[in-house]
Scaffold this motif. Structure first.
Motif, PDB file in Angstrom:
ATOM      1  N   PRO A 155       0.838  -1.210   0.000  1.00 40.79           N
ATOM      2  CA  PRO A 155       0.000   0.000   0.000  1.00 40.79           C
ATOM      3  C   PRO A 155       0.868   1.254   0.000  1.00 40.79           C
ATOM      4  O   PRO A 155       1.794   1.380   0.808  1.00 40.79           O
ATOM      5  CB  PRO A 155      -0.790  -0.108   1.298  1.00 40.79           C
ATOM      6  N   ILE A 156       0.561   2.165  -0.899  1.00 41.46           N
ATOM      7  CA  ILE A 156       1.286   3.436  -0.981  1.00 41.46           C
ATOM      8  C   ILE A 156       0.438   4.575  -0.429  1.00 41.46           C
ATOM      9  O   ILE A 156       0.939   5.444   0.284  1.00 41.46           O
ATOM     10  CB  ILE A 156       1.690   3.739  -2.432  1.00 41.46           C
ATOM     11  N   ALA A 157      -0.851   4.551  -0.761  1.00 41.39           N
ATOM     12  CA  ALA A 157      -1.723   5.657  -0.364  1.00 41.39           C
ATOM     13  C   ALA A 157      -3.168   5.182  -0.308  1.00 41.39           C
ATOM     14  O   ALA A 157      -3.511   4.118  -0.842  1.00 41.39           O
ATOM     15  CB  ALA A 157      -1.580   6.814  -1.347  1.00 41.39           C
ATOM     16  N   CYS A 158      -3.997   5.994   0.322  1.00 45.07           N
ATOM     17  CA  CYS A 158      -5.432   5.721   0.409  1.00 45.07           C
ATOM     18  C   CYS A 158      -6.191   6.902  -0.173  1.00 45.07           C
ATOM     19  O   CYS A 158      -5.943   8.054   0.201  1.00 45.07           O
ATOM     20  CB  CYS A 158      -5.833   5.501   1.860  1.00 45.07           C
ATOM     21  N   ARG A 159      -7.097   6.612  -1.102  1.00 48.56           N
ATOM     22  CA  ARG A 159      -7.912   7.650  -1.716  1.00 48.56           C
ATOM     23  C   ARG A 159      -9.060   8.053  -0.790  1.00 48.56           C
ATOM     24  O   ARG A 159      -9.433   7.319   0.139  1.00 48.56           O
ATOM     25  CB  ARG A 159      -8.484   7.150  -3.044  1.00 48.56           C
ATOM     26  N   HIS A 160      -9.631   9.215  -1.093  1.00 50.25           N
ATOM     27  CA  HIS A 160     -10.760   9.730  -0.335  1.00 50.25           C
ATOM     28  C   HIS A 160     -11.943   8.755  -0.334  1.00 50.25           C
ATOM     29  O   HIS A 160     -12.674   8.653   0.655  1.00 50.25           O
ATOM     30  CB  HIS A 160     -11.189  11.078  -0.929  1.00 50.25           C
ATOM     31  N   ASP A 161     -12.087   7.998  -1.449  1.00 50.54           N
ATOM     32  CA  ASP A 161     -13.222   7.071  -1.559  1.00 50.54           C
ATOM     33  C   ASP A 161     -12.976   5.741  -0.862  1.00 50.54           C
ATOM     34  O   ASP A 161     -13.796   4.826  -0.921  1.00 50.54           O
ATOM     35  CB  ASP A 161     -13.585   6.836  -3.026  1.00 50.54           C
ATOM     36  N   GLY A 162     -11.821   5.593  -0.207  1.00 48.69           N
ATOM     37  CA  GLY A 162     -11.501   4.373   0.516  1.00 48.69           C
ATOM     38  C   GLY A 162     -10.658   3.381  -0.251  1.00 48.69           C
ATOM     39  O   GLY A 162     -10.180   2.393   0.319  1.00 48.69           O
ATOM     40  N   SER A 163     -10.450   3.611  -1.536  1.00 49.69           N
ATOM     41  CA  SER A 163      -9.620   2.701  -2.327  1.00 49.69           C
ATOM     42  C   SER A 163      -8.149   2.900  -1.981  1.00 49.69           C
ATOM     43  O   SER A 163      -7.737   3.971  -1.523  1.00 49.69           O
ATOM     44  CB  SER A 163      -9.842   2.944  -3.819  1.00 49.69           C
ATOM     45  N   THR A 164      -7.373   1.853  -2.207  1.00 50.86           N
ATOM     46  CA  THR A 164      -5.951   1.873  -1.870  1.00 50.86           C
ATOM     47  C   THR A 164      -5.112   1.870  -3.136  1.00 50.86           C
ATOM     48  O   THR A 164      -5.383   1.114  -4.075  1.00 50.86           O
ATOM     49  CB  THR A 164      -5.581   0.651  -1.011  1.00 50.86           C
ATOM     50  N   VAL A 165      -4.103   2.704  -3.171  1.00 53.89           N
ATOM     51  CA  VAL A 165      -3.146   2.716  -4.275  1.00 53.89           C
ATOM     52  C   VAL A 165      -2.021   1.752  -3.912  1.00 53.89           C
ATOM     53  O   VAL A 165      -1.323   1.956  -2.912  1.00 53.89           O
ATOM     54  CB  VAL A 165      -2.581   4.122  -4.530  1.00 53.89           C
ATOM     55  N   LEU A 166      -1.877   0.696  -4.717  1.00 48.64           N
ATOM     56  CA  LEU A 166      -0.878  -0.334  -4.448  1.00 48.64           C
ATOM     57  C   LEU A 166       0.263  -0.245  -5.460  1.00 48.64           C
ATOM     58  O   LEU A 166       0.057   0.149  -6.613  1.00 48.64           O
ATOM     59  CB  LEU A 166      -1.516  -1.727  -4.539  1.00 48.64           C
ATOM     60  N   ALA A 167       1.446  -0.626  -5.037  1.00 50.29           N
ATOM     61  CA  ALA A 167       2.574  -0.712  -5.962  1.00 50.29           C
ATOM     62  C   ALA A 167       2.331  -1.851  -6.946  1.00 50.29           C
ATOM     63  O   ALA A 167       2.010  -2.966  -6.536  1.00 50.29           O
ATOM     64  CB  ALA A 167       3.868  -0.944  -5.186  1.00 50.29           C
TER      65      ALA A 167
END
Length: 322
Positions: free
Chosen positions: A275-287
């Motif tokens: 996990p790199i980051a979390c969006r406002h909508d709850g989704s996760t930005v993954l490598a």
């Protein structure tokens, strides 16, 4: 920091040898809070004027403070980022437009550019290099070998490629989201230099306030002068074990409440699926693969670059086929 410059003029120091040779220009404080280059350039000016350093071939142009307004405020920019959307304009709208109108012709009158910068978070110095030789609308390059040779002799062993190509991909994604964006916003000093047929390298000398950064900048200028044969000094050897990293994706911040999963630093190693980051909508930005996170900016504005992803490159390695 020494006395503040006049924001209505830019000090340009030129030392022209009676012998023919390259025309090298060195810039400091393109961003006003990045002063290691300013300190190194002023040191070199004193040494040339005292006779301790002699330019015996070509000409050397030194600009200690490229953006006086930003320098005066001790911040990255005056009205805007000088190192973006660099171009000539007949209708300048802000301070940096006026600086660009002076700077673009100055760069075009030279053969080689060394642009000295620093960065916010802790980390080791690195150089940004342009594309491999190519022909195209984005960034035509025909002197990549000469640019690489200079970069390898600056005194650092980490190199980053892929900036403008990756930025262009990010612009396409913004346009697909309906955001007004232009590829040329990614064009700064080095891209301007290459577009005019010159050679250009950006050196990130270390953390802004790190005591070693001005020395890194100073040695890089001397190494460049020696490599180009402009001073009576033994030419430096190339970096023995260069680490080359290729930027391949830029990720934008889409909402003010988008958040990083941790306090990232540039060149932190990431693993596929991390996990790199979390969006406002709850989704996760993954490598999406093993690599590095580069230029993470927790203060990024919406629809602007938030962080870059990078992977290993074989460029500059001894077993590379290029």
């Amino acid at each position: 920091m020494s006395e503040l410059p006049n924001i209505n003029s830019i000090a340009i120091h030129q030392f022209a040898s009676l012998g023919a040779g390259p025309k090298l220009i060195v810039l400091g404080a393109v961003h006003g809070n990045e002063v290691c280059g300013t300190q190194a350039i002023r040191r070199l000016i004193r040494e040339i004027e005292s006779g301790a350093v002699c330019i015996h071939r070509g000409s050397l142009t030194l600009v200690p403070v490229t953006n006086p307004l930003a320098y005066q405020f001790k911040r990255r920019h005056g009205d805007r980022n000088l190192n973006r959307n660099m171009r000539l304009t007949h209708t300048p709208q802000d301070y940096e437009d006026h600086v660009a109108n002076m700077l673009c012709p100055l760069l075009q009158a030279h053969d080689v550019l060394l642009d000295l910068h620093s960065f916010h978070a802790p980390g080791r110095p690195f150089a940004l290099i342009g594309s491999r030789n190519n022909v195209g609308d984005l960034e035509t390059v025909g002197k990549a070998d000469a640019e690489e040779a200079i970069a390898l002799r600056l005194g650092v062993d980490r190199f980053v490629e892929g900036w403008l190509e990756t930025y262009a991909k990010g612009v396409e994604e913004r346009q697909q989201r309906g955001v007004d964006a232009c590829v040329d916003y990614g064009v700064g000093t080095t891209e301007t230099m290459r577009r005019s047929g010159g050679i250009a390298v950006t050196l990130e000398c270390g953390q802004h306030d790190e005591g070693a950064a001005p020395e890194v900048a100073y040695q890089a200028i001397l190494n460049t002068l020696a490599h180009l044969g402009m001073v009576h000094q033994v030419a430096p050897a190339a970096a023995m074990q260069p680490e080359t990293i290729r930027l391949y994706q830029v990720v934008d911040r889409l909402h003010p409440e988008d958040r990083f999963s941790k306090d990232w630093c540039s060149f932190d190693i990431i693993k596929r699926g991390e996990p790199i980051a979390c969006r406002h909508d709850g989704s996760t930005v993954l490598a999406d693969r093993d690599g590095w996170i580069v230029f993470p900016n927790p203060a990024a504005l919406v629809n602007q670059e938030w962080f870059y992803l990078a992977e290993a490159s074989d460029r500059l390695s001894s077993d590379s086929e290029d």
